[in-house]
Scaffold this motif. Sequence first.
Motif, PDB file in Angstrom:
ATOM      1  N   MET A   1       0.812  -1.194   0.000  1.00 25.82           N
ATOM      2  CA  MET A   1       0.000   0.000   0.000  1.00 25.82           C
ATOM      3  C   MET A   1       0.858   1.260   0.000  1.00 25.82           C
ATOM      4  SD  MET A   1      -3.061   0.869   2.548  1.00 25.82           S
ATOM      5  CE  MET A   1      -4.149   2.165   2.153  1.00 25.82           C
ATOM      6  N   PHE A   2       1.873   1.298   0.872  1.00 24.80           N
ATOM      7  CA  PHE A   2       2.767   2.458   0.930  1.00 24.80           C
ATOM      8  C   PHE A   2       4.158   2.033   0.491  1.00 24.80           C
ATOM      9  CE2 PHE A   2      -0.476   3.318   4.206  1.00 24.80           C
ATOM     10  CZ  PHE A   2      -1.001   4.481   3.668  1.00 24.80           C
ATOM     11  N   SER A   3       4.670   2.677  -0.539  1.00 30.21           N
ATOM     12  CA  SER A   3       5.985   2.288  -1.063  1.00 30.21           C
ATOM     13  C   SER A   3       7.119   3.116  -0.495  1.00 30.21           C
ATOM     14  CB  SER A   3       5.986   2.383  -2.589  1.00 30.21           C
ATOM     15  OG  SER A   3       5.722   3.713  -2.981  1.00 30.21           O
ATOM     16  N   SER A   4       6.810   4.306   0.028  1.00 28.38           N
ATOM     17  CA  SER A   4       7.848   5.177   0.582  1.00 28.38           C
ATOM     18  C   SER A   4       7.290   5.904   1.809  1.00 28.38           C
ATOM     19  CB  SER A   4       8.308   6.182  -0.470  1.00 28.38           C
ATOM     20  OG  SER A   4       9.286   7.051   0.065  1.00 28.38           O
ATOM     21  N   ILE A   5       7.826   5.566   2.973  1.00 28.78           N
ATOM     22  CA  ILE A   5       7.337   6.137   4.225  1.00 28.78           C
ATOM     23  C   ILE A   5       8.458   6.934   4.876  1.00 28.78           C
ATOM     24  CG2 ILE A   5       6.395   5.657   6.515  1.00 28.78           C
ATOM     25  CD1 ILE A   5       5.250   3.052   5.387  1.00 28.78           C
ATOM     26  N   LEU A   6       8.157   8.171   5.211  1.00 32.11           N
ATOM     27  CA  LEU A   6       9.113   9.033   5.904  1.00 32.11           C
ATOM     28  C   LEU A   6       8.762   9.050   7.390  1.00 32.11           C
ATOM     29  CD1 LEU A   6      11.445  11.121   5.788  1.00 32.11           C
ATOM     30  CD2 LEU A   6       9.684  12.878   5.461  1.00 32.11           C
ATOM     31  N   VAL A   7       9.789   8.851   8.228  1.00 35.94           N
ATOM     32  CA  VAL A   7       9.590   8.859   9.679  1.00 35.94           C
ATOM     33  C   VAL A   7      10.542   9.884  10.293  1.00 35.94           C
ATOM     34  CG1 VAL A   7       9.560   7.500  11.806  1.00 35.94           C
ATOM     35  CG2 VAL A   7       8.998   6.402   9.622  1.00 35.94           C
ATOM     36  N   PRO A   8      10.059  11.094  10.569  1.00 34.17           N
ATOM     37  CA  PRO A   8      10.894  12.097  11.241  1.00 34.17           C
ATOM     38  C   PRO A   8      11.059  11.721  12.710  1.00 34.17           C
ATOM     39  CG  PRO A   8       8.966  13.102  10.192  1.00 34.17           C
ATOM     40  CD  PRO A   8       8.763  11.633  10.191  1.00 34.17           C
ATOM     41  N   LEU A   9      12.296  11.816  13.194  1.00 26.76           N
ATOM     42  CA  LEU A   9      12.596  11.435  14.576  1.00 26.76           C
ATOM     43  C   LEU A   9      13.258  12.577  15.327  1.00 26.76           C
ATOM     44  CD1 LEU A   9      14.206   7.936  13.906  1.00 26.76           C
ATOM     45  CD2 LEU A   9      11.844   8.414  14.542  1.00 26.76           C
ATOM     46  N   ASP A  10      12.855  12.732  16.584  1.00 26.30           N
ATOM     47  CA  ASP A  10      13.526  13.652  17.493  1.00 26.30           C
ATOM     48  C   ASP A  10      14.480  12.806  18.317  1.00 26.30           C
ATOM     49  OD1 ASP A  10      14.382  15.438  19.398  1.00 26.30           O
ATOM     50  OD2 ASP A  10      12.377  15.954  20.132  1.00 26.30           O
ATOM     51  N   LEU A  11      15.767  12.916  18.052  1.00 22.78           N
ATOM     52  CA  LEU A  11      16.748  12.078  18.738  1.00 22.78           C
ATOM     53  C   LEU A  11      16.905  12.430  20.218  1.00 22.78           C
ATOM     54  CD1 LEU A  11      19.437  11.761  15.935  1.00 22.78           C
ATOM     55  CD2 LEU A  11      17.681  10.108  16.612  1.00 22.78           C
ATOM     56  N   ALA A  12      16.359  13.561  20.619  1.00 27.18           N
ATOM     57  CA  ALA A  12      16.391  13.930  22.029  1.00 27.18           C
ATOM     58  C   ALA A  12      15.371  13.123  22.830  1.00 27.18           C
ATOM     59  CB  ALA A  12      16.123  15.428  22.197  1.00 27.18           C
ATOM     60  N   ASP A  13      14.402  12.516  22.148  1.00 23.83           N
ATOM     61  CA  ASP A  13      13.364  11.739  22.821  1.00 23.83           C
ATOM     62  C   ASP A  13      13.045  10.517  21.971  1.00 23.83           C
ATOM     63  OD1 ASP A  13      11.330  10.800  24.394  1.00 23.83           O
ATOM     64  OD2 ASP A  13      10.089  12.603  24.266  1.00 23.83           O
ATOM     65  N   THR A  14      13.963   9.544  21.937  1.00 25.62           N
ATOM     66  CA  THR A  14      13.786   8.375  21.077  1.00 25.62           C
ATOM     67  C   THR A  14      12.636   7.479  21.541  1.00 25.62           C
ATOM     68  OG1 THR A  14      15.526   7.207  22.280  1.00 25.62           O
ATOM     69  CG2 THR A  14      16.160   8.335  20.237  1.00 25.62           C
ATOM     70  N   ASP A  15      12.283   7.521  22.829  1.00 26.26           N
ATOM     71  CA  ASP A  15      11.142   6.730  23.301  1.00 26.26           C
ATOM     72  C   ASP A  15       9.860   7.195  22.643  1.00 26.26           C
ATOM     73  OD1 ASP A  15      12.664   5.113  24.924  1.00 26.26           O
ATOM     74  OD2 ASP A  15      12.333   6.314  26.728  1.00 26.26           O
ATOM     75  N   LEU A  16       9.751   8.480  22.407  1.00 18.26           N
ATOM     76  CA  LEU A  16       8.571   9.033  21.739  1.00 18.26           C
ATOM     77  C   LEU A  16       8.504   8.566  20.286  1.00 18.26           C
ATOM     78  CD1 LEU A  16       6.148  11.022  22.049  1.00 18.26           C
ATOM     79  CD2 LEU A  16       7.674  12.797  21.195  1.00 18.26           C
ATOM     80  N   ALA A  17       9.663   8.309  19.684  1.00 19.39           N
ATOM     81  CA  ALA A  17       9.718   7.933  18.267  1.00 19.39           C
ATOM     82  C   ALA A  17       9.418   6.454  18.021  1.00 19.39           C
ATOM     83  CB  ALA A  17      11.095   8.262  17.711  1.00 19.39           C
ATOM     84  N   ARG A  18       9.583   5.626  19.019  1.00 14.85           N
ATOM     85  CA  ARG A  18       9.404   4.181  18.819  1.00 14.85           C
ATOM     86  C   ARG A  18       8.037   3.790  18.253  1.00 14.85           C
ATOM     87  NH1 ARG A  18      14.018   2.107  20.831  1.00 14.85           N
ATOM     88  NH2 ARG A  18      14.914   3.116  22.649  1.00 14.85           N
ATOM     89  N   PRO A  19       6.934   4.342  18.765  1.00 17.10           N
ATOM     90  CA  PRO A  19       5.634   3.960  18.186  1.00 17.10           C
ATOM     91  C   PRO A  19       5.503   4.325  16.704  1.00 17.10           C
ATOM     92  CG  PRO A  19       5.327   5.057  20.301  1.00 17.10           C
ATOM     93  CD  PRO A  19       6.765   5.214  19.936  1.00 17.10           C
ATOM     94  N   ALA A  20       6.059   5.452  16.296  1.00 19.07           N
ATOM     95  CA  ALA A  20       5.990   5.856  14.891  1.00 19.07           C
ATOM     96  C   ALA A  20       6.786   4.892  14.019  1.00 19.07           C
ATOM     97  CB  ALA A  20       6.500   7.276  14.715  1.00 19.07           C
ATOM     98  N   LEU A  21       7.960   4.515  14.470  1.00 17.40           N
ATOM     99  CA  LEU A  21       8.786   3.599  13.697  1.00 17.40           C
ATOM    100  C   LEU A  21       8.139   2.221  13.617  1.00 17.40           C
ATOM    101  CD1 LEU A  21      11.265   3.056  12.061  1.00 17.40           C
ATOM    102  CD2 LEU A  21      12.559   2.752  14.173  1.00 17.40           C
ATOM    103  N   ALA A  22       7.576   1.749  14.713  1.00 16.19           N
ATOM    104  CA  ALA A  22       6.892   0.454  14.712  1.00 16.19           C
ATOM    105  C   ALA A  22       5.695   0.476  13.764  1.00 16.19           C
ATOM    106  CB  ALA A  22       6.456   0.084  16.123  1.00 16.19           C
ATOM    107  N   THR A  23       4.958   1.560  13.764  1.00 17.96           N
ATOM    108  CA  THR A  23       3.807   1.704  12.874  1.00 17.96           C
ATOM    109  C   THR A  23       4.260   1.717  11.417  1.00 17.96           C
ATOM    110  OG1 THR A  23       2.582   2.930  14.561  1.00 17.96           O
ATOM    111  CG2 THR A  23       1.845   3.180  12.281  1.00 17.96           C
ATOM    112  N   ALA A  24       5.300   2.472  11.128  1.00 18.13           N
ATOM    113  CA  ALA A  24       5.824   2.539   9.754  1.00 18.13           C
ATOM    114  C   ALA A  24       6.310   1.162   9.298  1.00 18.13           C
ATOM    115  CB  ALA A  24       6.950   3.559   9.672  1.00 18.13           C
ATOM    116  N   ALA A  25       6.982   0.436  10.185  1.00 19.19           N
ATOM    117  CA  ALA A  25       7.470  -0.900   9.834  1.00 19.19           C
ATOM    118  C   ALA A  25       6.313  -1.827   9.485  1.00 19.19           C
ATOM    119  CB  ALA A  25       8.290  -1.469  10.988  1.00 19.19           C
TER     120      ALA A  25
END
Length: 141
Positions: A1-25
């Motif tokens: 369905m999605f061929s190219s997914i962009l996941v912007p991350l704030d490296l100061a708060d990587t715990d906040l980014a984990r759900p977005a990365l898991a969803t994108a995966a």
Amino acid sequence: MFSSILVPLDLADTDLARPALATAATLSQNSNGKIRLLNVLPMTPVMLAEYVPADFDVQQRETSEEALAIIARESGVEATRISSAVRQGGIYHEILEEAATVKADLIVMTSHRPAMRTYFLGSNAGHVVRYAKCSVLVVRH
């Protein structure tokens, strides 16, 4: 369905980014899509330039690139389907520029819980949602 997914991350708060990365995966698995991790570094204010080392921006970029490489390895996504980039500038502007560069058909990002100040000032996620030319999924932590 999605061929190219962009996941912007704030490296100061990587715990906040984990759900977005898991969803994108998860979303990219069905279509064997690619994921692009992005970190945006702020510009060093001119007033501070004389107080930081001459190679401060280079050091920041290298540190961000190393952190993104670690996150990519730990994501569980095959190395051929995940890449990363570091940009410098205004956060939402650089996210939108990177989305155009990689021809993203989805941006998956996290956002802090809304507060009164974000209703008046706007948030980076809000700007991305308003101005992106592709779909945007905001994942709450």
